[in-house]
Design a protein around this motif. Structure first.
Motif, PDB file in Angstrom:
ATOM      1  N   PHE A  82       0.920  -1.241  -0.037  1.00 59.31           N
ATOM      2  CA  PHE A  82       0.170  -0.064  -0.187  1.00 59.31           C
ATOM      3  C   PHE A  82       0.859   1.023  -0.052  1.00 59.31           C
ATOM      4  O   PHE A  82       0.421   2.238  -0.374  1.00 59.31           O
ATOM      5  N   THR A  83       2.215   1.182   0.393  1.00 54.42           N
ATOM      6  CA  THR A  83       2.911   2.341   0.165  1.00 54.42           C
ATOM      7  C   THR A  83       3.099   2.609  -1.128  1.00 54.42           C
ATOM      8  O   THR A  83       3.005   3.898  -1.506  1.00 54.42           O
ATOM      9  N   LEU A  84       3.158   1.738  -2.107  1.00 60.02           N
ATOM     10  CA  LEU A  84       3.211   1.980  -3.537  1.00 60.02           C
ATOM     11  C   LEU A  84       1.934   2.664  -4.039  1.00 60.02           C
ATOM     12  O   LEU A  84       1.813   3.288  -4.984  1.00 60.02           O
ATOM     13  N   MET A  85       0.760   2.080  -3.448  1.00 61.70           N
ATOM     14  CA  MET A  85      -0.621   2.561  -3.564  1.00 61.70           C
ATOM     15  C   MET A  85      -0.814   4.053  -3.552  1.00 61.70           C
ATOM     16  O   MET A  85      -1.568   4.718  -4.175  1.00 61.70           O
ATOM     17  N   PHE A  86       0.157   4.274  -2.624  1.00 61.12           N
ATOM     18  CA  PHE A  86       0.396   5.726  -1.948  1.00 61.12           C
ATOM     19  C   PHE A  86       0.416   6.770  -3.196  1.00 61.12           C
ATOM     20  O   PHE A  86       0.040   8.101  -3.166  1.00 61.12           O
ATOM     21  N   LEU A  87       1.296   6.382  -4.126  1.00 60.76           N
ATOM     22  CA  LEU A  87       1.630   7.077  -5.406  1.00 60.76           C
ATOM     23  C   LEU A  87       0.235   7.433  -6.150  1.00 60.76           C
ATOM     24  O   LEU A  87       0.482   8.427  -7.127  1.00 60.76           O
ATOM     25  N   LEU A  88      -0.688   6.897  -6.092  1.00 66.51           N
ATOM     26  CA  LEU A  88      -1.939   7.186  -6.794  1.00 66.51           C
ATOM     27  C   LEU A  88      -2.505   8.534  -6.327  1.00 66.51           C
ATOM     28  O   LEU A  88      -3.291   9.160  -6.960  1.00 66.51           O
ATOM     29  N   ILE A  89      -2.409   8.969  -4.823  1.00 66.85           N
ATOM     30  CA  ILE A  89      -2.615  10.203  -4.307  1.00 66.85           C
ATOM     31  C   ILE A  89      -2.417  11.057  -4.915  1.00 66.85           C
ATOM     32  O   ILE A  89      -2.946  11.971  -5.317  1.00 66.85           O
ATOM     33  N   PRO A  90      -0.818  11.404  -5.359  1.00 63.20           N
ATOM     34  CA  PRO A  90      -0.348  12.556  -6.023  1.00 63.20           C
ATOM     35  C   PRO A  90      -0.781  12.590  -7.329  1.00 63.20           C
ATOM     36  O   PRO A  90      -1.242  13.576  -7.981  1.00 63.20           O
ATOM     37  N   ILE A  91      -0.870  11.468  -8.104  1.00 68.86           N
ATOM     38  CA  ILE A  91      -1.398  11.362  -9.491  1.00 68.86           C
ATOM     39  C   ILE A  91      -2.711  11.801  -9.493  1.00 68.86           C
ATOM     40  O   ILE A  91      -2.948  12.831 -10.489  1.00 68.86           O
ATOM     41  N   LEU A  92      -3.620  11.272  -8.885  1.00 68.04           N
ATOM     42  CA  LEU A  92      -5.072  11.605  -8.786  1.00 68.04           C
ATOM     43  C   LEU A  92      -5.366  13.101  -8.573  1.00 68.04           C
ATOM     44  O   LEU A  92      -5.988  13.861  -9.010  1.00 68.04           O
TER      45      LEU A  92
END
Lengths: 321, 267
Positions: free
Chosen positions: B87-97
């Motif tokens: 989920f640390t990897l999934m956190f990268l979706l926050i800045p993208i979105l």
């Protein structure tokens, strides 16, 4: 204040404005009339240094478009066709943003001044999205003025407003003229142009005519006197025709429509001559042509009327250069 | 006050009042924050024998090879580390979105409301306008990622043993959040600027986000299947590639972001 020479803009091979030469004097309201797609907005955008001309030149307050754009933008205030306001922000916030972008020294004072002047002070903290169209238009005017520009470019400032709000905005524009600002007014509203503008330019990609509404009226229709009599007899008609200054005379029932070159000087002679042959004069008026008639004739006869800048305009434009 | 700051202020004042946009930014952050905790708590409870499946074992094996001390750890704690790292990897979706939503709304919104013309008639330079809008999009998206990660760490500290935290908040995790996060935010907003020049609706413009989301999802799935384990040097190499991409995308964006182009070519 604004001079253009052979100003031309071409988009992707399509000519939007062609060979526009004009000179707008300091402190005058100059009307830009023309049908949709005539190039009015393109002209405004060029003068606001938003787009660059394809050829020709435009000089505003001594600054050349395309070379000194930043200086021009400080000098000019613009009201675009759509108010273009940030609807979630308040009236005050909208004005503050622009005051800061224009580098106004006392932002709060200027914002307050124009919110008061345009009677928006009581709604200053309301989101602009809750404003009526008229209020938005007034705020757009305030935004254009917040940095005290010497030149105002107004693109359809009363478009879509009700008559009462139109009058408010129109009166405000008239007041601005009194403050010595130079105003270019693009409008479809010919009554508005007639009331506000010192001179008008009719544009249909190319400039068709430029002068005061009165001068255009005379050039297009000449000056005609309407004399209403109790009865028109052959003797009366004959007498009018013999007057050497009468250019033309037509009878319409009990009215004589007489074309004259200088009615102020010739009317007394005409009246004396009519009375001498026993004419009973009921009324004597000068035939009026609305700006709408002038505009429609110009648009219809486009290309057939060499009424581009008057001799005085050309002389002033060349001396300015 | 600098024009960049004025634009930044304006954008944030507008953003604060745009509840739907705020919600659409916050929702993924909340989901990515809470979902791993729900998984590590609920999965072993609901499926006491099945949670330690083949994928988890393969990943545990990979983790153990890279970090030998994990071999001696309770498999359930390794499962925690596995989930939290994923989920640390999934956190990268926050800045993208987040960056994409703000950038596209900001530019397409200005087009829709016809606010760009009066704005461009001011003495602001187009680079200042672009900087203002870019910062207005990138900063909140990055800050939101960092703040969410802060809560993530805090919750891990409270709900998991200390050794779990040490294996999640490591160079890979920190590089992902503090290095890759801002870089993907910039890439996302750059793409947002480019696509916004053509789009008439912010949601249409946001579809470009798929281009960025897909590689992250691919990494997530491949790592979940135990095909590989993300190492720090790969992350740094990725950061270098992203930096180069950011420069290219921002240059393209800046070329599109010219007064005349905006007024005459943007539809």
């Amino acid at each position: 204040m604004i001079t253009t020479r052979e100003l031309t803009k071409v988009y992707d091979g399509k000519v939007a404005v062609e060979a526009l030469t004009m000179e707008i004097r300091s402190g005058e309201i100059f009307g830009l009339l023309g049908p949709n797609g005539a190039g009015k907005t393109t002209t405004v955008r060029m003068l606001a240094a938003l787009i660059s001309p394809t050829s020709g030149e435009a000089v505003i307050g001594g600054y050349r478009v395309g070379e000194q754009n930043a200086a021009i933008r400080r000098l000019v205030g613009i009201v675009t066709e759509a108010p273009g306001l940030y609807e979630r922000l308040s009236a005050r916030e909208n004005l503050e943003i622009y005051a800061k972008l224009y580098g106004v020294s006392n932002v709060a004072r200027q914002v307050e001044k124009y919110l008061h002047l345009l009677e928006l002070w009581d709604r200053r903290d309301d989101p602009v999205g809750t404003f009526s169209k008229g209020m938005k238009q007034k705020l757009a005017l305030a935004r254009a003025l917040v940095h005290e520009p010497r030149v105002l470019l107004l693109d359809e400032p009363t478009s879509g407003l009700d008559p009462q709000m139109t009058k408010v905005v129109r009166d405000f524009i008239a007041d601005l003229k009194g403050q010595g600002r130079t105003i270019l007014l693009c409008t479809h509203n010919l009554d508005e142009a007639e009331r506000l503008c010192d001179r008008i330019l009719v544009l249909k990609t190319r400039p068709i005519a430029l002068d005061t509404p009165q001068a255009l009226r005379r050039r297009l229709f000449g000056r005609r006197i309407i004399v209403t009599l109790e009865a028109v007899t052959d003797r009366i008609l004959e007498r009018v025709r013999t007057l050497d200054f009468v250019l033309d005379v037509q009878q319409e029932d009990r009215r004589l429509v007489i074309a004259l070159s200088d009615p102020e000087r010739q009317n007394p002679i005409l009246v004396r001559a009519l009375v001498e042959v026993g004419a009973a004069i009921r009324f004597l008026t000068e035939e009026e042509h609305s700006l709408e008639e002038i505009y429609l004739r110009l648009i219809e006869e486009e290309g057939g009327m060499p009424v581009l800048p008057s001799a005085s305009d050309r002389a002033e434009a060349s001396s300015a250069r | 006050m600098s024009a960049v700051l004025v634009i930044l202020q304006k954008e944030w004042a507008d953003l604060r009042r745009h509840r739907l946009l705020m919600l659409s930014m916050m929702a993924p952050a909340v989901v990515f924050l809470l979902l791993p905790f729900a998984l590590v708590i609920l999965v072993p409870l609901l499926d006491p024998s099945g949670w330690n499946d083949r994928n988890v074992q393969r990943m545990a094996e990979l983790l153990g090879r890279a970090e030998p001390d994990l071999r001696r750890m309770d498999p359930l704690l390794v499962f925690h580390i596995y989930i939290f790292r994923q989920f640390t990897l999934m956190f990268l979706l926050i800045p993208i979105l987040g960056a994409l939503s703000i950038a596209t709304y900001s530019i397409v919104g200005e087009k829709q409301n016809r606010t760009l013309e009066p704005l461009l008639a001011t003495p602001i330079r187009t680079t200042e306008l672009l900087w203002g809008k870019s910062l207005a999009a990138a900063l909140p998206a990055t800050l939101l990622t960092w703040i969410t990660f802060g809560f993530y760490v805090l919750l891990m500290r409270v709900l998991s043993p200390a050794e779990v935290l040490a294996h999640v908040v490591n160079p890979v995790g920190l590089s992902l959040i503090f290095l890759i996060g801002p870089l993907v935010a910039i890439l996302s907003l750059g793409l947002g600027v480019i696509v916004s020049s053509r789009a008439k609706d912010p949601r249409t413009a946001q579809q470009i986000g798929v281009l960025l989301i897909l590689p992250i999802m691919a990494l997530f799935i491949m790592q979940m299947r135990g095909f590989f384990l993300l190492r720090a040097r790969w992350v740094w190499l990725g950061a270098a590639v992203l930096l180069a991409l950011d420069v290219i995308i921002l240059k393209i964006g800046a070329r599109l972001f010219q007064r005349e182009t905006i007024l005459t070519r943007w539809t």
